[in-house]
Scaffold this motif. Structure first.
Motif, short mmCIF file in Angstrom:
data_model
loop_
_atom_site.label_atom_id
_atom_site.label_comp_id
_atom_site.label_asym_id
_atom_site.label_seq_id
_atom_site.Cartn_x
_atom_site.Cartn_y
_atom_site.Cartn_z
N GLU A 8 5.87 10.76 2.33
CA GLU A 8 5.36 9.93 3.43
C GLU A 8 6.44 9.81 4.50
O GLU A 8 7.62 9.64 4.19
CB GLU A 8 4.96 8.53 2.91
N ILE A 9 6.01 9.88 5.75
CA ILE A 9 6.89 9.64 6.89
C ILE A 9 6.21 8.61 7.77
O ILE A 9 5.05 8.78 8.13
CB ILE A 9 7.12 10.92 7.72
N GLY B 293 15.59 -2.64 5.08
CA GLY B 293 15.29 -1.60 4.10
C GLY B 293 14.68 -2.12 2.81
O GLY B 293 14.80 -1.50 1.75
N THR B 294 13.95 -3.25 2.88
CA THR B 294 13.39 -3.79 1.63
C THR B 294 12.27 -2.90 1.10
O THR B 294 12.10 -2.78 -0.11
CB THR B 294 12.85 -5.22 1.81
N ARG B 295 11.51 -2.27 1.98
CA ARG B 295 10.40 -1.46 1.47
C ARG B 295 10.91 -0.18 0.81
O ARG B 295 10.37 0.25 -0.21
CB ARG B 295 9.38 -1.18 2.57
N THR B 296 11.95 0.41 1.38
CA THR B 296 12.45 1.64 0.78
C THR B 296 13.23 1.34 -0.50
O THR B 296 13.12 2.06 -1.49
CB THR B 296 13.30 2.44 1.80
N ASP C 92 12.56 3.90 14.59
CA ASP C 92 12.73 3.40 13.23
C ASP C 92 11.84 4.25 12.33
O ASP C 92 10.67 4.47 12.64
CB ASP C 92 12.27 1.94 13.22
N MET C 93 12.39 4.71 11.23
CA MET C 93 11.62 5.64 10.41
C MET C 93 11.83 5.37 8.94
O MET C 93 12.97 5.19 8.50
CB MET C 93 12.16 7.04 10.72
N ASN C 94 10.75 5.31 8.19
CA ASN C 94 10.85 5.20 6.74
C ASN C 94 10.38 6.51 6.15
O ASN C 94 9.31 7.01 6.50
CB ASN C 94 9.99 4.05 6.23
N VAL C 95 11.21 7.06 5.26
CA VAL C 95 10.91 8.38 4.71
C VAL C 95 10.89 8.29 3.19
O VAL C 95 11.79 7.72 2.58
CB VAL C 95 11.96 9.40 5.17
N VAL C 96 9.82 8.81 2.60
CA VAL C 96 9.69 8.85 1.15
C VAL C 96 9.69 10.32 0.74
O VAL C 96 8.93 11.11 1.30
CB VAL C 96 8.38 8.19 0.68
N ARG D 81 0.84 -1.20 0.00
CA ARG D 81 0.00 0.00 0.00
C ARG D 81 0.88 1.26 0.00
O ARG D 81 0.59 2.22 -0.71
CB ARG D 81 -0.93 -0.01 1.21
N LEU D 82 1.96 1.22 0.77
CA LEU D 82 2.90 2.35 0.83
C LEU D 82 3.58 2.58 -0.52
O LEU D 82 3.69 3.73 -0.99
CB LEU D 82 3.96 2.06 1.91
N ILE D 83 4.03 1.50 -1.16
CA ILE D 83 4.70 1.64 -2.46
C ILE D 83 3.75 2.26 -3.48
O ILE D 83 4.08 3.20 -4.19
CB ILE D 83 5.21 0.27 -2.97
#
Lengths: 238, 238, 238, 238, 238, 238
Positions: free
Chosen positions: E199-200, E124-127, E186-190, E92-94
């Motif tokens: 997206e954060i 880091g597979t999603r990023t 833990d943070m994923n940043v787009v 969903r994020l991708i």
């Protein structure tokens, strides 16, 4: 006179063939008119979680129709990934009915699964399943006793079932499919050999019904079930 | 001599009963020894998406066993929510085999679904299913022709199948379950009445096999299938 | 000459890259022409229920294609909630083939699961999967031995596989997708390094086939598989 | 006197709150003692395939319990990937019951889906669902009429339901959970405001039952349902 | 210094290989350290129901890991019959991230499905999936333009993503698996190439975090993403 | 002024009703404007496999919406046989958020499952679920302590959540559905009573956002969450 020549209070021809499937502990082919159901009773030496260490066994049922048991082909449950709602309802009824005549303590910690597979349907498949699977269940219990696994028969009565209904104003016993489709009131009755009811499912499909109609239909069902129990007894004596 | 008294090159008794299920366009009960399969052929006036507007029809098959067709009760596919891998493989084989003898253009844009339901299993259920369902398929096509829906029969040959294998060093035709369980090499062969192969599935279950063994097994299979096609023809002439 | 310039009896270029996935006990990328499959062998210290307390281990396989391994995107199994029938058939074949060269007693009570994931498909994915996963399996066994978990290698032979077929009248080895789509007869052959067959799956997709054609195709397959086993040995010696 | 102080022929306190969910065309919270069910009626401008181009609409029902509506938490259907058998049976009953008082022609080609979600259970959830969802259904029909989508109300009568049973030899109306668990005979009765039956489901859970017991239980049910219809009418007049 | 010798503000080596799968309209293998993801972009000339006749297209994503992409083998979604919750969240994020840089009107009524299949995972597979699939998506759009199916490129900016986190008190960029497992925050940043956030997703896995920590982590992420966009541009220019 | 008369920095009316479902160890109805969620906390004396023999307990959450909680009826997950992706994402968020304020060692080897069932939705259902389920969780823990099953309360802080966003250029707190649908930037913030963040999920639905906007939105969220924690405390003191 009905389309197959029967009177309103007449059952269709009933035939119970025992030992129909060689692998099962009990098995019958029951034919009620053109309705044909294979009933097998399988014994497994384990119980569901809720009976664990209870000293009691369990009896359960599964019901299904072959895809072409009916006029139009039905796709298999697995191809839709869901158990047909009608089948679910019917197998719960069969299980409940059979359990009323089984002493689960005498059965001991084992499960008997009754499989009712309709190979040809022409109305009354659920009641034929009950009537037939009773005989398969009894044969499975006899085998348990013959094999010395139980010391006393856990079966404490007979159970049989039939349908009755009101079709175009006429009260009729043992509806075939064409009659069932036109029934205003439709009733499935399960009885014991003590003349009492185990289950009544009465539905006003097209019209409501009063106490009087209920009474006549129950009398009609009772006479039919008495006859069915005679057929069961005869089959078991052969 | 084999456990049921047969010679190594002898088929079990084969019986094909046509018109076994009254609703289906074609239906047989095929009995090969103690293996019993109900095969129905159902005609539906629609085709799967990949045949839409192609002018061609489709023939497909489904295969299943009743829970107690076997020595130990198997739970139904629906209770595990997945189609048994073996059933899947078998129904793909049945479909492929039947399609080799059907002219899909002559069939027209309709689907014939063949259901093979094993009611009692004793080895060779997949090959019995092919042999039996061919007859059901042919009867369904005849009905299409009799009803004026097609003008020419789309069936362009016979197809039948049997198993062969090497059991304790002996090459045997038409393995029953006990033999099959002990087979080192196991082979299912599908042939046409022109004496050629439609499908060969040979598996070294316990040992590998060489070209020579393959050859003798194929000869054994061929003789059996010729006999099976005679039985099919006889059934169809009654 | 074939579309990619090969002779009828020539394999496509085969490349086996070991240790392709760092986490797996054994893993390879096998490339057969444009067909590319990642094969991993994963060791787990447990066995399926039917091997419990048997002293024996188990080898099983799973096969899948990435959605866009093919010309047209296929939706994932999970989005249809059912395992693709073709995948099911293939993974059963891979598992059977690998088990013929494994001594399950020497493996001990553990399971090796081989995953074959096709990342690019151009015909022959099932046979490439067998050829590649054999190497991954062997590496996993070597690791078990190196880690002192087993004392003797449980692998008792080589296994490799290829496809052969008749395309427009020509007998050909190792069909690419375009050839496979036009094949009248299509055959997958699995062999051991002792020159014997482990499995033969021969299908007359469009036409039947006789004993003679079968014989030439098997010879063609045999020569190809000998070459594949040479490639496996070379990869294992690096 | 019963555990909550009621007499054997007394209903629990019944409360129907209309317009409970702002989005739904019709919605109620029905409380029968501690049993609480949210019933919503949702109108959709489409019909299931079997009603297409029939000029008729459809009424259907879904029933579910929140996981902690009961003493012990039940896992959600989705986590088991199967619809609970009891829920399936109940939602079929609710749908049948409501359809007996709806003229599907007057409804026109649209579907009303009634959702019965039990937020707290204390026996009698299926009968409370029927009684409550009737009111939600009627409100949805009124809205259709107010919005000018239909010209005449399609509701042709009232329907309500209750349970009766024999608990420790006493015939009782409207069983709470503790009573229901101890009932030898358990009966769900659905009636119309014309004093006739729509559905009777009578089960001898622990003992069989005769015609006389059936008669007294039906009288008990009838008096309760008359009271429930009064409550419905009152709610609808506010 | 970190376990792989990097400074806290250093990305792992990033490599983007275009045209990795020959069948897909766009495809890359992206490697970020030991994390390897195959991203394919597949064009289909149809849209989901909610975009029908809207004149707009759709971009969606699916994410999955091969069973042995990780240290321990994970069973496939299909064997559990449910899509992994983490995968669902990631895909969903991708999809959301990619849609922010696509003008759906310019794309026209077609769907691009991006498949991200992790073949080896090390954090880091999603990023990595977002960063890689952007390139695959762009290549697919270029192909649409080259084929004359669209007249203007629908891609209106760059998008890339990375992770940042606090590991044992240290703020770090681009966490590998071992670091990620020990991260308190833990943070994923787009981000887009305009220097703004798409997206954060910031999670206090073990400890809460304040505004100040958030600020430094965002700065760290921003510098990493600027570098990643340079890598994307370079790959696209080759 | 906003459509419901609030200022941009104003929460909707919040009401927390404790002990809403009599069976659950902890339960609340939380109402945030027209959003209504039933949150129950159920204690079970077992832990998931990954916590077995760890001496620690587990807290997990499930989230669902009644079919007609929304303007248009949604079909149930079970009728599609898959858990809604959005629900999956939300329940993972709720579980993570609650676990940050629970000392799993003090909880002991038991599981608390929080069920959040939205009965009416008007935006902010996930943040209302977090705020409400915290109170249900705390009540369940109090019950464990009162029953002597634990000696010290395992709850080590407060947690509450709200949404903020930019709607037509205005930064707003606690978006209702109509505002949420028009938001360019949408953010869910979970905080502890120590003024720090537990989780931030910020999405540029229509536009990207910079550091400055992020900062103002976080301040807005913080003021809202402080107010929500006051409401929680008040509810817990009654």
């Amino acid at each position: 006179m009905r389309q197959d020549g029967r009177s309103n209070s007449q059952l269709r021809a009933v035939k119970i063939t025992r030992n129909y499937i060689k692998h099962a502990e009990g098995s019958v082919l029951i034919e009620v008119g053109d309705t044909k159901v294979i009933c097998t009773a399988s014994v497994e030496e384990r119980v569901p979680p809720f009976k664990k260490d209870s000293g009691e066994g369990w009896v359960t049922a599964e019901y299904s129709m072959l895809p072409r048991a009916t006029g139009v082909r039905n796709s298999r449950d697995i191809s839709k990934l869901r158990l047909n709602g009608r089948s679910q309802e019917i197998q719960r009824l069969i299980g409940r009915s059979l359990r009323t005549v089984i002493d689960l303590k005498l059965l001991g910690e084992r499960t008997i699964t009754v499989d009712c597979d309709v190979i040809q349907a022409d109305g009354g498949t659920r009641t034929a399943s009950i009537t037939g699977s009773y005989v398969a269940l009894l044969d499975a219990c006899r085998k348990l006793k013959d094999d010395g696994l139980i010391s006393r028969m856990p079966v404490i009565g007979f159970v049989a079932a039939t349908s009755v209904g009101i079709v175009k104003g006429e009260e009729m016993l043992d509806l075939c499919y064409a009659e069932d489709s036109n029934a205003g009131v439709d009733m499935n009755v399960v009885m014991s050999d003590n003349g009492e009811f185990i289950e009544i499912q009465a539905t006003g499909e097209k019209t409501c019904f009063g106490r009087k109609q209920l009474d006549s239909l129950l009398s009609l069902a009772q006479s039919g079930i008495e006859e069915l129990i005679r057929v069961q007894k005869e089959a078991l004596n052969n």
